[in-house]
Motif scaffolding. Sequence first.
Motif, PDB file in Angstrom:
ATOM      1  N   ILE A 261       0.834  -1.199   0.000  1.00 48.78           N
ATOM      2  CA  ILE A 261       0.000   0.000   0.000  1.00 48.78           C
ATOM      3  C   ILE A 261       0.870   1.250   0.000  1.00 48.78           C
ATOM      4  O   ILE A 261       0.589   2.217  -0.710  1.00 48.78           O
ATOM      5  N   GLY A 262       1.948   1.231   0.781  1.00 46.00           N
ATOM      6  CA  GLY A 262       2.836   2.387   0.811  1.00 46.00           C
ATOM      7  C   GLY A 262       3.452   2.684  -0.544  1.00 46.00           C
ATOM      8  O   GLY A 262       3.483   3.829  -0.982  1.00 46.00           O
ATOM      9  N   LEU A 263       3.929   1.645  -1.217  1.00 50.98           N
ATOM     10  CA  LEU A 263       4.564   1.836  -2.523  1.00 50.98           C
ATOM     11  C   LEU A 263       3.548   2.271  -3.582  1.00 50.98           C
ATOM     12  O   LEU A 263       3.792   3.212  -4.343  1.00 50.98           O
ATOM     13  N   VAL A 264       2.407   1.594  -3.621  1.00 56.16           N
ATOM     14  CA  VAL A 264       1.395   1.919  -4.628  1.00 56.16           C
ATOM     15  C   VAL A 264       0.815   3.309  -4.383  1.00 56.16           C
ATOM     16  O   VAL A 264       0.727   4.132  -5.305  1.00 56.16           O
TER      17      VAL A 264
ATOM     18  N   LEU B  90      10.531   9.550   0.967  1.00 60.02           N
ATOM     19  CA  LEU B  90       9.983  10.092   2.204  1.00 60.02           C
ATOM     20  C   LEU B  90       8.495   9.791   2.346  1.00 60.02           C
ATOM     21  O   LEU B  90       7.999   9.566   3.451  1.00 60.02           O
ATOM     22  N   GLY B  91       7.778   9.773   1.216  1.00 56.37           N
ATOM     23  CA  GLY B  91       6.336   9.576   1.281  1.00 56.37           C
ATOM     24  C   GLY B  91       5.921   8.182   1.692  1.00 56.37           C
ATOM     25  O   GLY B  91       4.791   7.984   2.151  1.00 56.37           O
ATOM     26  N   ILE B  92       6.810   7.197   1.529  1.00 59.26           N
ATOM     27  CA  ILE B  92       6.445   5.827   1.905  1.00 59.26           C
ATOM     28  C   ILE B  92       6.157   5.740   3.398  1.00 59.26           C
ATOM     29  O   ILE B  92       5.193   5.088   3.821  1.00 59.26           O
ATOM     30  N   SER B  93       6.973   6.412   4.212  1.00 58.18           N
ATOM     31  CA  SER B  93       6.737   6.377   5.658  1.00 58.18           C
ATOM     32  C   SER B  93       5.391   7.002   5.996  1.00 58.18           C
ATOM     33  O   SER B  93       4.649   6.494   6.851  1.00 58.18           O
ATOM     34  N   THR B  94       5.038   8.091   5.310  1.00 61.98           N
ATOM     35  CA  THR B  94       3.754   8.746   5.559  1.00 61.98           C
ATOM     36  C   THR B  94       2.592   7.842   5.195  1.00 61.98           C
ATOM     37  O   THR B  94       1.606   7.729   5.942  1.00 61.98           O
ATOM     38  N   THR B  95       2.697   7.169   4.042  1.00 58.47           N
ATOM     39  CA  THR B  95       1.603   6.304   3.601  1.00 58.47           C
ATOM     40  C   THR B  95       1.481   5.071   4.488  1.00 58.47           C
ATOM     41  O   THR B  95       0.366   4.622   4.768  1.00 58.47           O
ATOM     42  N   VAL B  96       2.598   4.527   4.949  1.00 59.51           N
ATOM     43  CA  VAL B  96       2.542   3.373   5.858  1.00 59.51           C
ATOM     44  C   VAL B  96       1.850   3.769   7.165  1.00 59.51           C
ATOM     45  O   VAL B  96       1.006   3.033   7.694  1.00 59.51           O
ATOM     46  N   LEU B  97       2.203   4.945   7.688  1.00 59.23           N
ATOM     47  CA  LEU B  97       1.578   5.421   8.919  1.00 59.23           C
ATOM     48  C   LEU B  97       0.089   5.692   8.723  1.00 59.23           C
ATOM     49  O   LEU B  97      -0.734   5.367   9.586  1.00 59.23           O
TER      50      LEU B  97
ATOM     51  N   SER C  77       9.565   1.346  13.069  1.00 58.52           N
ATOM     52  CA  SER C  77      10.869   1.056  12.457  1.00 58.52           C
ATOM     53  C   SER C  77      10.863   1.354  10.959  1.00 58.52           C
ATOM     54  O   SER C  77      11.797   1.976  10.437  1.00 58.52           O
ATOM     55  N   VAL C  78       9.810   0.923  10.259  1.00 60.31           N
ATOM     56  CA  VAL C  78       9.737   1.154   8.817  1.00 60.31           C
ATOM     57  C   VAL C  78       9.616   2.642   8.511  1.00 60.31           C
ATOM     58  O   VAL C  78      10.291   3.171   7.619  1.00 60.31           O
ATOM     59  N   ALA C  79       8.760   3.346   9.258  1.00 58.16           N
ATOM     60  CA  ALA C  79       8.599   4.789   9.032  1.00 58.16           C
ATOM     61  C   ALA C  79       9.908   5.532   9.282  1.00 58.16           C
ATOM     62  O   ALA C  79      10.310   6.404   8.496  1.00 58.16           O
TER      63      ALA C  79
END
Length: 283
Positions: free
Chosen positions: A85-88, A206-213, A259-261
């Motif tokens: 989901i974060g990547l897409v 940087l946006g991947i951490s935001t989308t994961v959160l 950790s991922v964020a």
Amino acid sequence: MNPRFKKAFGNLVVGTALVAVVLILIVTVFAPWIAPFDPAEQFFDGLTMEGMPLPPNHTYWLGTDLLGRDLFSRLVFGARTSLLIGLVANGIAVGIGSFLGIAAGYAGGPVATLINRFTDLMMAFPALLLAIALAAIFTPSLWIVALVIAMVNWVWVARVVYSQTASLRKSEFIEAVRSLGARWPRILFVHILPHLVPTMLIWATLGISTTVLLEATLSFLGIGVRPPTPSWGGIIFECQSYFIDAPWLVFFPGIAILSVALAFNILGDALRDALDPTQRGKS
């Protein structure tokens, strides 16, 4: 190696973040082979005689959840869900934001005014509230959640890309190329777009951490990915009532999200320092 990359990535913190990102990617790709059990399988011996989740032990490394499922296996498959989901979502957000930002920055005039006012309108809504509203309208699924997150995250990319494109359009080297008879497709794709790629890469990281959160937040609120598909936020949502009696059910997925964020944020900052040295040290 380029000296800027060597300096940006040549410290212990960034190196640790890079290792963490590589590990999470490996876990995402090889989840079926890493997880010892089926994440949806409910084990007869996965609960105590009182019906409580089991703590970490030699069989279930991180314990079991409220239904007797192996928590480690669910976290492994949850990494695939959350990172996908974060990547897409972030890829869609960067694509939409870059397209609108470039269009507004290069066209200028009424086109820029229209796109910028629409961007301002989207920025006026709190991202989480807008995501909740969109998720409530559509039936939640993995792809719908990714699309909803993308719809609330593209505005920041559009604003940054717009300002850079508008600045490049007025620069002397672009005026020189235009005076030589170059048409807009060549100016845009050959002379402007390469200067925007570093910004897009930085925001993509940087946006991947935001989308994961944000995905974890939506799943925790019960409007994210639907069970039985595991996601880190969904695991916390399902097990929140066991926070006192079985704290590992909240602790381990919380540590995974954090950790991922953190890893993607550190990696994005290092990438920014390497690709855009004028921003070094800024946050």
